[in-house]
Write a protein that holds these residues in place. Sequence first.
Motif, PDB file in Angstrom:
ATOM      1  N   PHE A 113      64.495  40.911  38.777  1.00 27.01           N
ATOM      2  CA  PHE A 113      64.736  41.684  39.988  1.00 27.01           C
ATOM      3  C   PHE A 113      64.517  43.152  39.627  1.00 27.01           C
ATOM      4  N   TYR A 114      63.654  43.848  40.366  1.00 21.89           N
ATOM      5  CA  TYR A 114      63.312  45.237  40.049  1.00 21.89           C
ATOM      6  C   TYR A 114      64.164  46.189  40.896  1.00 21.89           C
ATOM      7  N   TYR A 115      64.856  47.097  40.245  1.00 18.62           N
ATOM      8  CA  TYR A 115      65.587  48.141  40.975  1.00 18.62           C
ATOM      9  C   TYR A 115      64.617  48.966  41.817  1.00 18.62           C
ATOM     10  N   SER A 116      63.439  49.266  41.252  1.00 21.37           N
ATOM     11  CA  SER A 116      62.453  50.099  41.945  1.00 21.37           C
ATOM     12  C   SER A 116      61.061  49.518  41.754  1.00 21.37           C
ATOM     13  N   MET A 117      60.232  49.678  42.788  1.00 17.79           N
ATOM     14  CA  MET A 117      58.824  49.281  42.732  1.00 17.79           C
ATOM     15  C   MET A 117      57.914  50.506  42.807  1.00 17.79           C
ATOM     16  N   ARG A 118      58.468  51.666  42.550  1.00 14.50           N
ATOM     17  CA  ARG A 118      57.737  52.917  42.735  1.00 14.50           C
ATOM     18  C   ARG A 118      56.680  53.100  41.660  1.00 14.50           C
ATOM     19  N   GLY A 119      55.483  53.530  42.081  1.00 15.90           N
ATOM     20  CA  GLY A 119      54.411  53.881  41.155  1.00 15.90           C
ATOM     21  C   GLY A 119      54.042  52.734  40.231  1.00 15.90           C
ATOM     22  N   PRO A 120      53.966  52.992  38.913  1.00 18.66           N
ATOM     23  CA  PRO A 120      53.508  51.968  37.967  1.00 18.66           C
ATOM     24  C   PRO A 120      54.525  50.863  37.736  1.00 18.66           C
ATOM     25  N   ARG A 121      55.744  51.016  38.233  1.00 18.04           N
ATOM     26  CA  ARG A 121      56.794  50.035  37.960  1.00 18.04           C
ATOM     27  C   ARG A 121      56.472  48.666  38.533  1.00 18.04           C
ATOM     28  N   CYS A 122      55.784  48.637  39.664  1.00 17.24           N
ATOM     29  CA  CYS A 122      55.484  47.351  40.303  1.00 17.24           C
ATOM     30  C   CYS A 122      54.540  46.501  39.470  1.00 17.24           C
ATOM     31  N   GLY A 123      53.785  47.141  38.569  1.00 17.58           N
ATOM     32  CA  GLY A 123      52.831  46.397  37.750  1.00 17.58           C
ATOM     33  C   GLY A 123      53.293  46.151  36.336  1.00 17.58           C
ATOM     34  N   GLU A 124      54.585  46.405  36.067  1.00 20.81           N
ATOM     35  CA  GLU A 124      55.116  46.240  34.718  1.00 20.81           C
ATOM     36  C   GLU A 124      55.690  44.839  34.559  1.00 20.81           C
ATOM     37  N   ARG A 125      54.940  43.991  33.860  1.00 20.17           N
ATOM     38  CA  ARG A 125      55.306  42.582  33.636  1.00 20.17           C
ATOM     39  C   ARG A 125      55.700  41.892  34.945  1.00 20.17           C
ATOM     40  N   PRO A 126      54.847  41.977  35.965  1.00 23.77           N
ATOM     41  CA  PRO A 126      55.214  41.413  37.263  1.00 23.77           C
ATOM     42  C   PRO A 126      55.232  39.885  37.221  1.00 23.77           C
ATOM     43  N   PRO A 127      55.826  39.286  38.289  1.00 29.72           N
ATOM     44  CA  PRO A 127      56.229  39.907  39.545  1.00 29.72           C
ATOM     45  C   PRO A 127      57.739  40.115  39.630  1.00 29.72           C
ATOM     46  N   ASP A 128      58.165  40.874  40.645  1.00 30.17           N
ATOM     47  CA  ASP A 128      59.557  40.854  41.073  1.00 30.17           C
ATOM     48  C   ASP A 128      59.747  39.535  41.817  1.00 30.17           C
ATOM     49  N   VAL A 129      60.647  38.690  41.304  1.00 31.37           N
ATOM     50  CA  VAL A 129      60.865  37.388  41.945  1.00 31.37           C
ATOM     51  C   VAL A 129      62.058  37.417  42.890  1.00 31.37           C
ATOM     52  N   GLY A 130      62.658  38.614  43.076  1.00 29.33           N
ATOM     53  CA  GLY A 130      63.854  38.712  43.890  1.00 29.33           C
ATOM     54  C   GLY A 130      63.676  39.544  45.143  1.00 29.33           C
ATOM     55  N   PRO A 131      64.424  40.650  45.294  1.00 31.02           N
ATOM     56  CA  PRO A 131      64.474  41.383  46.565  1.00 31.02           C
ATOM     57  C   PRO A 131      63.139  41.914  47.052  1.00 31.02           C
ATOM     58  N   ASN A 132      62.186  42.154  46.166  1.00 29.51           N
ATOM     59  CA  ASN A 132      60.893  42.685  46.595  1.00 29.51           C
ATOM     60  C   ASN A 132      59.822  41.603  46.717  1.00 29.51           C
ATOM     61  N   SER A 133      60.229  40.345  46.725  1.00 29.34           N
ATOM     62  CA  SER A 133      59.286  39.233  46.833  1.00 29.34           C
ATOM     63  C   SER A 133      59.136  38.786  48.281  1.00 29.34           C
ATOM     64  N   ALA A 134      58.078  38.047  48.543  1.00 26.32           N
ATOM     65  CA  ALA A 134      57.826  37.539  49.894  1.00 26.32           C
ATOM     66  C   ALA A 134      58.836  36.477  50.302  1.00 26.32           C
ATOM     67  N   TRP A 135      59.493  35.857  49.333  1.00 26.30           N
ATOM     68  CA  TRP A 135      60.390  34.740  49.635  1.00 26.30           C
ATOM     69  C   TRP A 135      61.866  35.134  49.643  1.00 26.30           C
ATOM     70  N   TRP A 136      62.175  36.402  49.398  1.00 25.44           N
ATOM     71  CA  TRP A 136      63.576  36.807  49.357  1.00 25.44           C
ATOM     72  C   TRP A 136      64.295  36.496  50.666  1.00 25.44           C
ATOM     73  N   ASN A 137      63.630  36.728  51.784  1.00 20.11           N
ATOM     74  CA  ASN A 137      64.215  36.439  53.093  1.00 20.11           C
ATOM     75  C   ASN A 137      63.681  35.141  53.692  1.00 20.11           C
ATOM     76  N   ASN A 138      63.017  34.357  52.870  1.00 18.67           N
ATOM     77  CA  ASN A 138      62.369  33.152  53.383  1.00 18.67           C
ATOM     78  C   ASN A 138      62.510  32.008  52.379  1.00 18.67           C
ATOM     79  N   GLY A 139      63.774  31.656  52.095  1.00 21.53           N
ATOM     80  CA  GLY A 139      64.011  30.482  51.266  1.00 21.53           C
ATOM     81  C   GLY A 139      64.767  30.729  49.976  1.00 21.53           C
ATOM     82  N   TYR A 140      64.983  32.013  49.597  1.00 16.58           N
ATOM     83  CA  TYR A 140      65.617  32.232  48.291  1.00 16.58           C
ATOM     84  C   TYR A 140      67.041  31.685  48.257  1.00 16.58           C
ATOM     85  N   ALA A 141      67.834  31.948  49.287  1.00 21.45           N
ATOM     86  CA  ALA A 141      69.229  31.512  49.276  1.00 21.45           C
ATOM     87  C   ALA A 141      69.328  29.994  49.181  1.00 21.45           C
TER      88      ALA A 141
END
Length: 647
Positions: free
Chosen positions: A417-445
């Motif tokens: 889970f990434y605290y921030s996706m700003r700038g180069p952070r989004c590409g650092e050992r991706p992906p964010d599998v939590g709050p910044n993912s496409a599935w966070w509001n669509n099936g994660y719970a």
Amino acid sequence: MPTELLTSVAKSRTAGARSIKHKRRPSFDWRVWRRPAAAYSQCPFWFWNDALDEAEIVRQIGEFQKRGVEAFVIHPRIGLPKTIGWLSAKLFRFMRVALSEARRRGMWVLLYDEGMYPSGSASGLVVERNPELQVRGLVCEEAGGTPTPHHGRDACATPGVRVRRIDGREVVIHDRPVDAVVRGLHYVGDENNHPGEEEPVAADLLNPDAVQCFIELVYERFYRELGTFFGSTVKGIFTDEPNPLSRLRETGVMPGTRGIVLWVSAWLGYDFTPRLPALWFDDEPEAERWRRDYRRAIAARMDETYYAPLSRWCEAHGIALTGHPAEPDEIGHLRHLHIPGQDIVWRQILPGTASALEGAPSTMAKAAASVKYHLRRERNLNEFAGAYGESLTFRELRWLASWLLIRGCDLLVPHAFYYSMRGPRCGERPPDVGPNSAWWNNGYAEWEALTRRLCWLNATFEPVCEVAILGRATELPWRAAKACFENRIDFHYVEPRDLADARVGDGGFLHMEPGRYSVVVAEAGYEREARAVPDGARVLWWDECEREHARGRGPGGAGELRRLARSVVDFDPPASGVRARRLRNAAGVEVVVLFNEGEAPVSRRVPIAGRRLDPATGAELPWTDVGNDRLELTPHGWAVFLVEARE
């Protein structure tokens, strides 16, 4: 024991099922099954990778809990500003904010011991305190030749030993400081224009003085700053892939430290000096044998200088040591972890490919689960999905977790889970599998609820299996394991020291508490390890069975396994993609768990009489309880059966 702390949350939340008159609990706790406690939650890496804000930390923790995630690893990560350095007062202030909020919400936390990884160098502070503690390694140079320049580090080299090679030439082998680093916490240069990363100098983990310095800098500081949370909110410390050479930036170096050749010789029981060239030259006689011996010795040194001191410290301070070693099949190091762990990274394991059953990474989940079982640990964990890339789908993520769960993992650590996706952070050992993912509001719970129920089963029930597969501390075989998985025959890995107190009972069963095995499987190359198997135990030599089968004699390794050990459930016709476990709890309840690991649907009549449970919802599903219903398993689908309940 420290691992009991992980279940303290569960015990407090299920105490209502046990009255003050100590009435006997029901055989299967349906209330807990429907919603297991926070102890069985996913525990993701939470990357603190940007300027931190107290309100934002609190907000994100609330978002985690809304999706059912009630634990996390505080992982300081590349992208932190230099004003929030490793072990700085500011960093600890934010840690206290997170821990206080987690405590308020009934959540729990693991601390991460490095800034950033591999563990053991305190983000360069160990070497900063004492330059003599820089990582060292063995190098090999031709005798009489011109030494390779190494930027002034040769002044710290020890006198070498001269060894004659098989071709008659002499080489000189010595240890010296080497160019090795850890990943740092701060970007270098313009963040918006391909920034670099800080690379602090790595410490010598084979040197006990360096590890003691690391403990003083990190672990003792954690306790001074955060000790009031130890044993309650803070359940343990995560140590991440410690490596005696860390991130090496030069070639031709073998793990080593001052006096390592003498230490290795003493540990192996013979003079290793004449065998040293085999570490570099493939044409040396029995080169692979000597390399394997050297790896075993270095692993033992790491146990002595790194893992054991950290384990003792954590136990003395009422928390668990957890994490994972550098290699996926290094089962020996896991003995020192109160919560044994491993790591799926870099797309090592993928659905629909041979990687799920073949190669060293395919052994990792069973390695951690086996150590948990034999050493009576309460939990075992797996980090997973790191650096799987932006192409990772939710379907693949769920499959990875299921791959782990059906092998016995009971604590999932999603990366990340990434605290921030700003700038180069989004590409650092991706992906964010939590709050910044496409599935966070669509099936994660819903997915978290499923994994929580299966983690609870794996953690509170014990596996029923009859096969032990022989490995060694630094290496595990996978061929026999593949056949076990495909035939739904459960197994554990064992290494020779597991067999020290084993005995053979009636019927030739090998009793190795708490397990009882009908057969020990040994592959070629494990002859030395097989000497530890007690006389009278059945040993199945896998490669011999396969050779005989190729000549038309015998059923082969898989056929012998089916003859000597029972499948959890038989399918007719076979379904090699379905995995199975049989679990039993202290009350005598037995559960059969099935997972379709393959990409094709499976439809079979299943000889299971019992009640079918839905791990996705916790509900009971229709099943006739006569043992001949047709089971429909979609690709990556689960089935759970409550098959026996004895009061």
